[in-house]
Scaffold this motif. Structure first.
Motif, PDB file in Angstrom:
ATOM      1  N   ASP A  62       0.826  -1.212   0.000  1.00 24.39           N
ATOM      2  CA  ASP A  62       0.000   0.000   0.000  1.00 24.39           C
ATOM      3  C   ASP A  62       0.860   1.262   0.000  1.00 24.39           C
ATOM      4  O   ASP A  62       0.569   2.224  -0.712  1.00 24.39           O
ATOM      5  CB  ASP A  62      -0.943   0.015   1.208  1.00 24.39           C
ATOM      6  CG  ASP A  62      -2.055  -1.012   1.083  1.00 24.39           C
ATOM      7  OD1 ASP A  62      -2.342  -1.458  -0.054  1.00 24.39           O
ATOM      8  OD2 ASP A  62      -2.635  -1.378   2.121  1.00 24.39           O
ATOM      9  N   GLU A  63       1.928   1.254   0.791  1.00 26.39           N
ATOM     10  CA  GLU A  63       2.828   2.416   0.833  1.00 26.39           C
ATOM     11  C   GLU A  63       3.509   2.602  -0.524  1.00 26.39           C
ATOM     12  O   GLU A  63       3.635   3.722  -1.016  1.00 26.39           O
ATOM     13  CB  GLU A  63       3.875   2.217   1.932  1.00 26.39           C
ATOM     14  CG  GLU A  63       4.768   3.408   2.148  1.00 26.39           C
ATOM     15  CD  GLU A  63       5.752   3.215   3.294  1.00 26.39           C
ATOM     16  OE1 GLU A  63       6.503   4.167   3.549  1.00 26.39           O
ATOM     17  OE2 GLU A  63       5.772   2.144   3.923  1.00 26.39           O
ATOM     18  N   PHE A  64       3.929   1.495  -1.137  1.00 26.88           N
ATOM     19  CA  PHE A  64       4.525   1.543  -2.467  1.00 26.88           C
ATOM     20  C   PHE A  64       3.556   2.180  -3.462  1.00 26.88           C
ATOM     21  O   PHE A  64       3.925   3.076  -4.217  1.00 26.88           O
ATOM     22  CB  PHE A  64       4.921   0.130  -2.923  1.00 26.88           C
ATOM     23  CG  PHE A  64       5.143   0.013  -4.404  1.00 26.88           C
ATOM     24  CD1 PHE A  64       6.298   0.497  -4.990  1.00 26.88           C
ATOM     25  CD2 PHE A  64       4.186  -0.578  -5.222  1.00 26.88           C
ATOM     26  CE1 PHE A  64       6.502   0.391  -6.365  1.00 26.88           C
ATOM     27  CE2 PHE A  64       4.384  -0.686  -6.588  1.00 26.88           C
ATOM     28  CZ  PHE A  64       5.543  -0.195  -7.158  1.00 26.88           C
ATOM     29  N   ASN A  65       2.324   1.714  -3.488  1.00 24.03           N
ATOM     30  CA  ASN A  65       1.333   2.259  -4.430  1.00 24.03           C
ATOM     31  C   ASN A  65       1.067   3.732  -4.171  1.00 24.03           C
ATOM     32  O   ASN A  65       0.940   4.517  -5.116  1.00 24.03           O
ATOM     33  CB  ASN A  65       0.036   1.452  -4.365  1.00 24.03           C
ATOM     34  CG  ASN A  65       0.139   0.157  -5.133  1.00 24.03           C
ATOM     35  OD1 ASN A  65       0.761   0.101  -6.189  1.00 24.03           O
ATOM     36  ND2 ASN A  65      -0.458  -0.888  -4.609  1.00 24.03           N
ATOM     37  N   SER A  66       0.986   4.110  -2.914  1.00 24.00           N
ATOM     38  CA  SER A  66       0.758   5.511  -2.570  1.00 24.00           C
ATOM     39  C   SER A  66       1.935   6.383  -3.020  1.00 24.00           C
ATOM     40  O   SER A  66       1.735   7.440  -3.633  1.00 24.00           O
ATOM     41  CB  SER A  66       0.561   5.631  -1.057  1.00 24.00           C
ATOM     42  OG  SER A  66       0.456   6.967  -0.679  1.00 24.00           O
ATOM     43  N   ASP A  67       3.152   5.933  -2.727  1.00 23.86           N
ATOM     44  CA  ASP A  67       4.339   6.700  -3.131  1.00 23.86           C
ATOM     45  C   ASP A  67       4.449   6.786  -4.649  1.00 23.86           C
ATOM     46  O   ASP A  67       4.732   7.848  -5.198  1.00 23.86           O
ATOM     47  CB  ASP A  67       5.609   6.070  -2.556  1.00 23.86           C
ATOM     48  CG  ASP A  67       5.753   6.295  -1.059  1.00 23.86           C
ATOM     49  OD1 ASP A  67       5.080   7.191  -0.513  1.00 23.86           O
ATOM     50  OD2 ASP A  67       6.552   5.569  -0.440  1.00 23.86           O
ATOM     51  N   LYS A  68       4.208   5.675  -5.328  1.00 25.58           N
ATOM     52  CA  LYS A  68       4.309   5.676  -6.792  1.00 25.58           C
ATOM     53  C   LYS A  68       3.275   6.622  -7.397  1.00 25.58           C
ATOM     54  O   LYS A  68       3.595   7.396  -8.309  1.00 25.58           O
ATOM     55  CB  LYS A  68       4.121   4.265  -7.358  1.00 25.58           C
ATOM     56  CG  LYS A  68       4.267   4.259  -8.871  1.00 25.58           C
ATOM     57  CD  LYS A  68       4.088   2.893  -9.474  1.00 25.58           C
ATOM     58  CE  LYS A  68       4.207   2.998 -10.993  1.00 25.58           C
ATOM     59  NZ  LYS A  68       3.830   1.778 -11.671  1.00 25.58           N
ATOM     60  N   THR A  69       2.061   6.585  -6.896  1.00 26.90           N
ATOM     61  CA  THR A  69       1.014   7.473  -7.392  1.00 26.90           C
ATOM     62  C   THR A  69       1.432   8.931  -7.227  1.00 26.90           C
ATOM     63  O   THR A  69       1.300   9.736  -8.154  1.00 26.90           O
ATOM     64  CB  THR A  69      -0.316   7.206  -6.663  1.00 26.90           C
ATOM     65  OG1 THR A  69      -0.706   5.846  -6.925  1.00 26.90           O
ATOM     66  CG2 THR A  69      -1.406   8.152  -7.111  1.00 26.90           C
ATOM     67  N   ARG A  70       1.956   9.278  -6.052  1.00 21.98           N
ATOM     68  CA  ARG A  70       2.363  10.663  -5.793  1.00 21.98           C
ATOM     69  C   ARG A  70       3.548  11.066  -6.671  1.00 21.98           C
ATOM     70  O   ARG A  70       3.567  12.153  -7.242  1.00 21.98           O
ATOM     71  CB  ARG A  70       2.701  10.865  -4.309  1.00 21.98           C
ATOM     72  CG  ARG A  70       3.113  12.285  -3.984  1.00 21.98           C
ATOM     73  CD  ARG A  70       2.037  13.310  -4.309  1.00 21.98           C
ATOM     74  NE  ARG A  70       2.531  14.656  -4.112  1.00 21.98           N
ATOM     75  CZ  ARG A  70       2.364  15.659  -4.963  1.00 21.98           C
ATOM     76  NH1 ARG A  70       1.653  15.492  -6.061  1.00 21.98           N
ATOM     77  NH2 ARG A  70       2.865  16.845  -4.713  1.00 21.98           N
ATOM     78  N   ILE A  71       4.529  10.184  -6.797  1.00 22.44           N
ATOM     79  CA  ILE A  71       5.710  10.487  -7.620  1.00 22.44           C
ATOM     80  C   ILE A  71       5.299  10.711  -9.073  1.00 22.44           C
ATOM     81  O   ILE A  71       5.735  11.678  -9.714  1.00 22.44           O
ATOM     82  CB  ILE A  71       6.762   9.361  -7.517  1.00 22.44           C
ATOM     83  CG1 ILE A  71       7.323   9.248  -6.098  1.00 22.44           C
ATOM     84  CG2 ILE A  71       7.867   9.527  -8.559  1.00 22.44           C
ATOM     85  CD1 ILE A  71       8.139  10.405  -5.612  1.00 22.44           C
ATOM     86  N   LEU A  72       4.457   9.836  -9.605  1.00 25.36           N
ATOM     87  CA  LEU A  72       4.015   9.994 -10.999  1.00 25.36           C
ATOM     88  C   LEU A  72       3.189  11.264 -11.184  1.00 25.36           C
ATOM     89  O   LEU A  72       3.263  11.909 -12.235  1.00 25.36           O
ATOM     90  CB  LEU A  72       3.235   8.759 -11.457  1.00 25.36           C
ATOM     91  CG  LEU A  72       4.066   7.472 -11.588  1.00 25.36           C
ATOM     92  CD1 LEU A  72       3.187   6.307 -12.011  1.00 25.36           C
ATOM     93  CD2 LEU A  72       5.236   7.651 -12.544  1.00 25.36           C
ATOM     94  N   GLN A  73       2.450  11.650 -10.160  1.00 27.64           N
ATOM     95  CA  GLN A  73       1.702  12.907 -10.216  1.00 27.64           C
ATOM     96  C   GLN A  73       2.673  14.090 -10.282  1.00 27.64           C
ATOM     97  O   GLN A  73       2.481  15.012 -11.085  1.00 27.64           O
ATOM     98  CB  GLN A  73       0.796  13.019  -8.986  1.00 27.64           C
ATOM     99  CG  GLN A  73      -0.020  14.287  -8.933  1.00 27.64           C
ATOM    100  CD  GLN A  73      -0.830  14.384  -7.638  1.00 27.64           C
ATOM    101  OE1 GLN A  73      -0.602  13.678  -6.667  1.00 27.64           O
ATOM    102  NE2 GLN A  73      -1.787  15.287  -7.638  1.00 27.64           N
TER     103      GLN A  73
END
Length: 185
Positions: A62-73
């Motif tokens: 979940d932390e990975f997905n959250s970080d990836k989403t924010r980074i790509l944003q």
């Protein structure tokens, strides 16, 4: 008497059958019980990416997905900044260490000497933005992220030979900031 022999023979037969029961060795019984507890997990592209991205760091899915989403944003926002060549917006994304390091003339001069186009003078952080940052990220796509540790992530374009790093992000006060790596000799 005849019945007595039949009774004895039947009893012996009964006991002999009962004693021929084969019991599996203890090791085999334990192996069977261990394999029953193993859950087979299907490898999906997402789970494989998670494994590649978190090799050195203990990060939840979940932390990975959250970080990836924010980074790509943030990278999408960077792409708009690159398109508009908006220096003032860009500096708001920088971490303080990067802004300080890349504002120093000796670091800028050293970077200028490594540029493929000779004769460019880097005297300010704005020059770095125009001649280095914009030029090195225009038109490229980031596919995945790679954790260096829980507070440092590299955004990469996946290639068969090696991953190409386009951005580095540093987590400061729970916010991902753009980090510009320092020069190596």
């Amino acid at each position: 008497m005849k019945y007595c022999y039949i009774l004895i023979a039947s009893t012996l037969l009964l006991f002999s059958c009962a004693s021929t029961k084969v019991q599996a060795p203890l090791e085999e019984v334990e192996e069977v019980s261990e394999t029953e507890d193993i859950e087979i997990i299907e490898q999906t592209p997402e789970s494989l990416e998670y494994e590649r991205s978190t090799l050195n760091v203990d990060v939840s899915y979940d932390e990975f997905n959250s970080d990836k989403t924010r980074i790509l944003q943030i990278i999408d926002e960077m792409n708009e900044i690159i398109e508009k060549r908006d220096y003032n917006a860009w500096v708001t994304y920088l971490d303080m260490d990067s802004a300080v390091y890349w504002s120093k003339r000796p670091n800028l001069q050293k970077a200028a000497s490594k540029l493929p186009v000779k004769g460019i003078k880097l005297q300010t952080l704005h020059d770095y933005f125009i001649y280095v940052f914009l030029q090195s990220r225009k038109g490229y796509t980031v596919d995945e992220i790679r954790y260096e540790d829980k507070t440092l992530i590299k955004a990469v374009q996946v290639s068969e030979e090696t991953d190409i790093v386009y951005y580095t992000f540093k987590k400061i006060n729970d916010e991902w900031k753009l980090h510009l790596p320092e020069l190596t000799n």
